[in-house]
Scaffold this active site. Structure first.
Site, mmCIF file in Angstrom:
data_model
loop_
_atom_site.group_PDB
_atom_site.id
_atom_site.type_symbol
_atom_site.label_atom_id
_atom_site.label_comp_id
_atom_site.label_asym_id
_atom_site.label_seq_id
_atom_site.Cartn_x
_atom_site.Cartn_y
_atom_site.Cartn_z
ATOM 1 N N HIS A 193 -18.816 -10.658 -8.522
ATOM 2 C CA HIS A 193 -19.880 -10.340 -9.466
ATOM 3 C C HIS A 193 -20.808 -11.546 -9.544
ATOM 4 O O HIS A 193 -20.376 -12.693 -9.407
ATOM 5 C CB HIS A 193 -19.279 -10.042 -10.842
ATOM 6 C CG HIS A 193 -20.277 -9.699 -11.895
ATOM 7 N ND1 HIS A 193 -20.937 -8.491 -11.930
ATOM 8 C CD2 HIS A 193 -20.729 -10.409 -12.963
ATOM 9 C CE1 HIS A 193 -21.756 -8.464 -12.971
ATOM 10 N NE2 HIS A 193 -21.647 -9.615 -13.609
ATOM 11 N N LYS A 219 -23.962 -13.165 -17.464
ATOM 12 C CA LYS A 219 -24.353 -14.209 -16.524
ATOM 13 C C LYS A 219 -24.904 -15.390 -17.308
ATOM 14 O O LYS A 219 -25.084 -15.309 -18.526
ATOM 15 C CB LYS A 219 -25.430 -13.700 -15.547
ATOM 16 C CG LYS A 219 -25.007 -12.503 -14.705
ATOM 17 C CD LYS A 219 -26.187 -11.945 -13.946
ATOM 18 C CE LYS A 219 -25.808 -10.748 -13.093
ATOM 19 N NZ LYS A 219 -25.190 -9.644 -13.849
ATOM 20 N N TYR A 273 -24.418 -15.384 -6.456
ATOM 21 C CA TYR A 273 -23.010 -14.988 -6.412
ATOM 22 C C TYR A 273 -22.170 -16.176 -5.924
ATOM 23 O O TYR A 273 -22.586 -16.874 -4.992
ATOM 24 C CB TYR A 273 -22.804 -13.814 -5.450
ATOM 25 C CG TYR A 273 -23.600 -12.563 -5.781
ATOM 26 C CD1 TYR A 273 -22.992 -11.472 -6.395
ATOM 27 C CD2 TYR A 273 -24.947 -12.479 -5.467
ATOM 28 C CE1 TYR A 273 -23.717 -10.327 -6.694
ATOM 29 C CE2 TYR A 273 -25.682 -11.335 -5.769
ATOM 30 C CZ TYR A 273 -25.063 -10.271 -6.380
ATOM 31 O OH TYR A 273 -25.786 -9.141 -6.669
#
Length: 276
Positions: free
Chosen positions: A209, A240, A201
């Site tokens: 997020h 991601k 993070y």
């Protein structure tokens, strides 16, 4: 600056924190999140809104000890030594305090139950026997729900640190990428649910997020092409990037022996273009 070292309790193969001040300090200064794992005795199967203790990964423990912020104690041995050092009067005082707390809990529960019965009586217009609010000393008290103080703050810090145990065994490739990211301001959590070492993070996990799925490697490790493709696709699919890293070794030009190497940690992110 807080120069206090906090104890990390080692219990049955797990590294736990019971001190809320230590948890706050480690989170704010060292970006250590940990996983809350405590449940209530009344709800042993709960899996949300967990509380203390906080369980730490081996990499988190190693990082804290290495930076002089903590030391590890064998919790069972320390508390057993402390209990054995108590006098009979001390033990009696502890037992009396638990007995007092149990009685207070019992009477509070009965009072709440009586309040519910009174409300029911008003609705059905019928008398219901109320629980007595007097303690019967001839009957045993249930101590199951009485909390036991497991905090080591009451023990002398110098004694605890003197009886500290060694560092956990870690996998170097995992630890180095953990350390590299934490020192660059990231917060890390276990990445098992995504099939990686860590989830990273950019700030506190309560506010941000996660941005990366993280895997650490040795510099000369071969990474199968299918793993590169799968890692990139998975990372992109869950919004991601897949981050991999390794410790690069470069011979120092001033000296060529094996003990004189310039080590640099390199990281690479992989995303799947046009996917997700």
């Amino acid at each position: 600056m807080n120069d206090t070292k906090f104890p990390i309790s080692y219990i049955h193969g797990k590294y736990l924190l019971f001190d809320i001040e230590a948890i706050k300090y480690f989170r704010e200064k060292y970006h250590i999140l940990g996983i809350l794992s405590g449940t209530l005795p009344q709800l042993p199967q709960q899996n949300i809104f967990l509380g203390l203790p906080l369980q730490l990964m081996k990499e988190e423990v190693y990082y804290l000890v290495k930076n002089g912020a903590a030391f590890i104690i064998n919790d069972g041995n320390v508390h057993e030594e402390h209990f054995n050092s108590l006098t009979d009067n001390d033990r009696k005082a502890i037992a009396d305090e638990r007995q007092k707390m149990a009685i207070e809990q019992m009477l509070t529960a009965r009072t709440k139950e009586n309040e519910k019965k009174i409300q029911i009586m008003k609705k059905i217009n019928k008398e219901i026997p109320l629980d007595t609010l007097e303690y019967d000393s001839t009957k045993p008290v249930n101590l199951t729900m009485v909390p036991v103080d497991t905090n080591t703050k009451g023990l002398k810090s110098d004694h605890l640190e003197a009886s500290s145990i060694g560092l956990p065994e870690i996998e170097r490739s995992r630890y180095l990428i953990f350390e590299s990211l934490v020192m660059n301001g990231f917060f890390l959590n276990p990445g098992l649910r995504f099939g990686c070492d860590f989830v990273a993070y950019p700030g506190d996990a309560l506010r941000f997020h996660s941005h990366f799925l993280v895997n650490g490697y040795n510099w000369n490790d071969e990474i199968p092409l299918l793993l590169l493709i799968g890692g990139g696709r998975l990372g992109t699919g869950v919004k991601k990037a897949w981050l991999i890293g390794g410790e690069q070794e470069q011979c120092n030009s001033a000296a060529s022996d094996d003990n004189n190497l310039d080590r640099k940690y390199r990281q690479y992110s992989i995303e799947w273009s046009g996917f997700g």
